[in-house]
Enzyme design. Structure first.
Site, PDB file in Angstrom:
ATOM      1  N   ASP A  34     -31.168 -14.940 130.393  1.00  0.00           N
ATOM      2  CA  ASP A  34     -32.313 -15.467 131.149  1.00  0.00           C
ATOM      3  C   ASP A  34     -33.548 -15.266 130.281  1.00  0.00           C
ATOM      4  O   ASP A  34     -33.513 -14.476 129.318  1.00  0.00           O
ATOM      5  CB  ASP A  34     -32.461 -14.687 132.490  1.00  0.00           C
ATOM      6  CG  ASP A  34     -33.199 -15.475 133.572  1.00  0.00           C
ATOM      7  OD1 ASP A  34     -34.399 -15.720 133.400  1.00  0.00           O
ATOM      8  OD2 ASP A  34     -32.576 -15.832 134.585  1.00  0.00           O
ATOM      9  N   ILE A  35     -34.662 -15.947 130.630  1.00  0.00           N
ATOM     10  CA  ILE A  35     -35.934 -15.624 129.969  1.00  0.00           C
ATOM     11  C   ILE A  35     -36.559 -14.393 130.633  1.00  0.00           C
ATOM     12  O   ILE A  35     -37.430 -13.761 130.089  1.00  0.00           O
ATOM     13  CB  ILE A  35     -36.956 -16.790 129.996  1.00  0.00           C
ATOM     14  CG1 ILE A  35     -37.036 -17.408 131.388  1.00  0.00           C
ATOM     15  CG2 ILE A  35     -36.658 -17.829 128.953  1.00  0.00           C
ATOM     16  CD1 ILE A  35     -38.182 -18.386 131.562  1.00  0.00           C
ATOM     17  N   TYR A 139     -37.525 -33.027 141.268  1.00  0.00           N
ATOM     18  CA  TYR A 139     -36.311 -32.203 141.226  1.00  0.00           C
ATOM     19  C   TYR A 139     -35.074 -33.070 141.487  1.00  0.00           C
ATOM     20  O   TYR A 139     -34.088 -33.033 140.744  1.00  0.00           O
ATOM     21  CB  TYR A 139     -36.450 -31.111 142.279  1.00  0.00           C
ATOM     22  CG  TYR A 139     -35.264 -30.195 142.471  1.00  0.00           C
ATOM     23  CD1 TYR A 139     -34.840 -29.345 141.462  1.00  0.00           C
ATOM     24  CD2 TYR A 139     -34.603 -30.151 143.707  1.00  0.00           C
ATOM     25  CE1 TYR A 139     -33.765 -28.489 141.668  1.00  0.00           C
ATOM     26  CE2 TYR A 139     -33.539 -29.298 143.919  1.00  0.00           C
ATOM     27  CZ  TYR A 139     -33.125 -28.464 142.893  1.00  0.00           C
ATOM     28  OH  TYR A 139     -32.063 -27.613 143.108  1.00  0.00           O
ATOM     29  N   LYS A 143     -31.943 -34.038 139.035  1.00  0.00           N
ATOM     30  CA  LYS A 143     -30.544 -33.724 139.383  1.00  0.00           C
ATOM     31  C   LYS A 143     -29.689 -35.000 139.361  1.00  0.00           C
ATOM     32  O   LYS A 143     -28.547 -34.969 138.896  1.00  0.00           O
ATOM     33  CB  LYS A 143     -30.463 -33.050 140.758  1.00  0.00           C
ATOM     34  CG  LYS A 143     -31.019 -31.622 140.789  1.00  0.00           C
ATOM     35  CD  LYS A 143     -30.192 -30.683 139.940  1.00  0.00           C
ATOM     36  CE  LYS A 143     -30.647 -29.234 140.042  1.00  0.00           C
ATOM     37  NZ  LYS A 143     -29.964 -28.350 139.099  1.00  0.00           N
TER      38      LYS A 143
HETATM   39  P1  NAD Z   1     -33.692 -19.389 140.609  1.00  0.00           P
HETATM   40  O1  NAD Z   1     -35.043 -19.993 140.423  1.00  0.00           O
HETATM   41  O2  NAD Z   1     -33.537 -18.274 141.570  1.00  0.00           O
HETATM   42  O3  NAD Z   1     -33.131 -18.891 139.205  1.00  0.00           O
HETATM   43  C1  NAD Z   1     -33.277 -19.646 138.024  1.00  0.00           C
HETATM   44  C2  NAD Z   1     -33.308 -18.665 136.866  1.00  0.00           C
HETATM   45  O4  NAD Z   1     -33.481 -19.433 135.668  1.00  0.00           O
HETATM   46  C3  NAD Z   1     -34.468 -17.680 136.934  1.00  0.00           C
HETATM   47  O5  NAD Z   1     -34.003 -16.352 136.819  1.00  0.00           O
HETATM   48  C4  NAD Z   1     -35.366 -18.061 135.753  1.00  0.00           C
HETATM   49  O6  NAD Z   1     -35.996 -16.947 135.135  1.00  0.00           O
HETATM   50  C5  NAD Z   1     -34.344 -18.700 134.828  1.00  0.00           C
HETATM   51  N1  NAD Z   1     -34.990 -19.610 133.868  1.00  0.00           N
HETATM   52  C6  NAD Z   1     -36.048 -20.414 134.085  1.00  0.00           C
HETATM   53  N2  NAD Z   1     -36.362 -21.045 132.947  1.00  0.00           N
HETATM   54  C7  NAD Z   1     -35.471 -20.662 132.021  1.00  0.00           C
HETATM   55  C8  NAD Z   1     -35.286 -20.969 130.639  1.00  0.00           C
HETATM   56  N3  NAD Z   1     -36.097 -21.813 130.007  1.00  0.00           N
HETATM   57  N4  NAD Z   1     -34.242 -20.392 129.985  1.00  0.00           N
HETATM   58  C9  NAD Z   1     -33.432 -19.510 130.623  1.00  0.00           C
HETATM   59  N5  NAD Z   1     -33.582 -19.146 131.911  1.00  0.00           N
HETATM   60  C10 NAD Z   1     -34.590 -19.732 132.593  1.00  0.00           C
HETATM   61  O7  NAD Z   1     -32.695 -20.591 140.939  1.00  0.00           O
HETATM   62  P2  NAD Z   1     -31.290 -20.508 141.692  1.00  0.00           P
HETATM   63  O8  NAD Z   1     -31.552 -20.643 143.138  1.00  0.00           O
HETATM   64  O9  NAD Z   1     -30.504 -19.369 141.203  1.00  0.00           O
HETATM   65  O10 NAD Z   1     -30.660 -21.899 141.232  1.00  0.00           O
HETATM   66  C11 NAD Z   1     -29.821 -22.007 140.115  1.00  0.00           C
HETATM   67  C12 NAD Z   1     -29.386 -23.447 139.969  1.00  0.00           C
HETATM   68  O11 NAD Z   1     -28.751 -23.891 141.179  1.00  0.00           O
HETATM   69  C13 NAD Z   1     -30.520 -24.445 139.711  1.00  0.00           C
HETATM   70  O12 NAD Z   1     -30.070 -25.465 138.864  1.00  0.00           O
HETATM   71  C14 NAD Z   1     -30.792 -25.023 141.068  1.00  0.00           C
HETATM   72  O13 NAD Z   1     -31.323 -26.318 140.989  1.00  0.00           O
HETATM   73  C15 NAD Z   1     -29.397 -25.063 141.655  1.00  0.00           C
HETATM   74  N6  NAD Z   1     -29.421 -25.068 143.135  1.00  0.00           N
HETATM   75  C16 NAD Z   1     -29.838 -23.982 143.827  1.00  0.00           C
HETATM   76  C17 NAD Z   1     -29.869 -24.019 145.223  1.00  0.00           C
HETATM   77  C18 NAD Z   1     -30.320 -22.830 146.029  1.00  0.00           C
HETATM   78  O14 NAD Z   1     -30.463 -22.963 147.264  1.00  0.00           O
HETATM   79  N7  NAD Z   1     -30.543 -21.670 145.424  1.00  0.00           N
HETATM   80  C19 NAD Z   1     -29.467 -25.179 145.877  1.00  0.00           C
HETATM   81  C20 NAD Z   1     -29.103 -26.302 145.138  1.00  0.00           C
HETATM   82  C21 NAD Z   1     -29.057 -26.230 143.746  1.00  0.00           C
HETATM   83  C1  AKB Z   2     -34.318 -26.299 147.047  1.00  0.00           C
HETATM   84  O1  AKB Z   2     -34.701 -26.179 148.226  1.00  0.00           O
HETATM   85  O2  AKB Z   2     -34.988 -26.785 146.142  1.00  0.00           O
HETATM   86  C2  AKB Z   2     -32.914 -25.861 146.738  1.00  0.00           C
HETATM   87  C3  AKB Z   2     -31.986 -27.013 146.795  1.00  0.00           C
HETATM   88  C4  AKB Z   2     -31.420 -27.421 148.090  1.00  0.00           C
HETATM   89  O3  AKB Z   2     -31.702 -27.623 145.791  1.00  0.00           O
HETATM   90  N1  AKB Z   2     -32.547 -24.797 147.608  1.00  0.00           N
END
Ligand code: NAD
Ligand code: AKB
Length: 310
Positions: A34-35, A139, A143
């Protein structure tokens, strides 16, 4: 030998995914990256910016990585505040990983899509796998473009990339990172602090949601399924529970009669209004045996008993 790199491991999904992958395949077989440094010891860990393709390649070669789970992205609400950067991060990160697989440096990729690929012209109830997709958020656009590129790399270069359109994910170990579905996590923190919750969506806004344990199981099941079972190369619909803010409020009120809520919709309301209320995930069930375990009462009970407010 399987060696996994999780990119974006300090986030909401990454924190739990790394733990479960390590339970299944062993600590040394899963490299977190991660960053952002992790809150707790997450070794083996590499500080890595996914937009730096050379740095990614060097980490992959150093650890002889065979599979990448790419989680780094900006989510819906944060992305609307910085559309150009969101597009860059969400697309460049994906290309950097897809190209490693195209060049046969890695064997397999997991990349999450989202219900955000759907838009206002999509049927909102029981949204089918294949339907109208005209997302209205940056977003969602990123996607949907990502899904098309995954399918293209699969067809043209034989890349094994697997994907799920996650609904809103609900968990208590780490906080969500700037999405529209975050209210369904935030509400538990207010309930535990005995504060009135101010909800940024209207009470009657249905959205597809899922408890994190179900999402992690789906992710690893998809990645471990035999390749011939993976018929959809863009991204699979996945359904858990569909509910409105009022539904989850009423469920929490069963656990604390004194809990109160008010509704104060902001810019996230129009994002939520453009997304489905429920999802048809028949293809995920048919192709690789997906089945959700958690319903709303079970989810509310676990969340209420486990969120830490201090
Ligand atoms: P999050 O924001 O909690 O975590 C993302 C992580 O990526 C963070 O820890 C951030 O520091 C890291 N990051 C950001 N920029 C970066 C970079 N340049 N290099 C390396 N790391 C970097 O997101 P999440 O909820 O864990 O989601 C993860 C994935 O799942 C995403 O692609 C998101 O679109 C997808 N997603 C999540 C949800 C949800 O409800 N959480 C739903 C649909 C899709
Ligand atoms: C968001 O709300 O952006 C995420 C997703 C559904 O992709 N939890």
């Amino acid at each position: 030998m399987k060696k996994i790199l999780v990119v974006g491991s300090s986030g909401q999904i990454g924190t739990e995914l790394v733990n479960e992958l390590r339970n299944r395949f062993g600590r040394e077989s899963v490299i977190a990256s991660d960053i952002r440094l992790p809150e707790e010891d997450n070794s083996p860990f590499e500080k890595l910016d996914i937009m730096d393709g050379a740095a990614l390649k060097s980490v992959v070669e150093k650890h002889e990585i065979t599979e990448v789970y790419l989680l780094a992205a900006l989510l819906s609400a944060t992305a609307e505040k910085n559309p150009e950067f969101a597009w860059k991060l969400n697309m460049d990160g994906l290309f950097n990983v897809l190209n490693l697989a195209k060049d046969k440096v890695i064997d397999k990729i997991f990349w999450p899509s989202s219900i955000a690929v759907f838009g206002p012209t999509t049927p909102r109830t029981n949204t089918p796998q294949f339907t109208v997709m005209e997302p209205s958020t940056v977003y969602g656009i990123s996607k949907l473009a990502g899904e098309r590129w995954c399918e293209y790399y699969s067809a043209q270069y034989g890349v094994d990339v697997r994907s799920i359109r996650y609904p809103g994910l609900i968990s208590y170990t780490s906080l969500p990172g700037g999405g529209t579905t975050d209210y369904a996590v935030d509400i538990f923190y207010s309930a535990k602090r005995k504060e009135k919750y101010s909800c940024f969506l209207k009470e009657d806004t249905p959205l597809p949601m899922m408890y994190m344990e179900d999402a992690i199981r789906a992710t690893i099941d998809l990645m471990e399924a035999p390749v011939e079972q993976i018929k959809i190369k863009s991204s699979y619909n996945l359904a858990g529970i569909s509910f409105t803010p009022k539904d989850i409020y009423q469920e929490i009120k069963k656990l604390d009669q004194s809990f109160e809520i008010e509704y104060s919709p902001d810019f996230r309301q129009s994002i939520a209004d453009s997304w489905p209320g429920s999802i048809d995930d028949t293809r995920a069930s048919e192709d690789w045996g997906w089945e959700a375990k958690y319903d709303l009462p079970a989810l509310a009970h676990i969340m209420f008993n486990n969120v830490q407010t201090d």
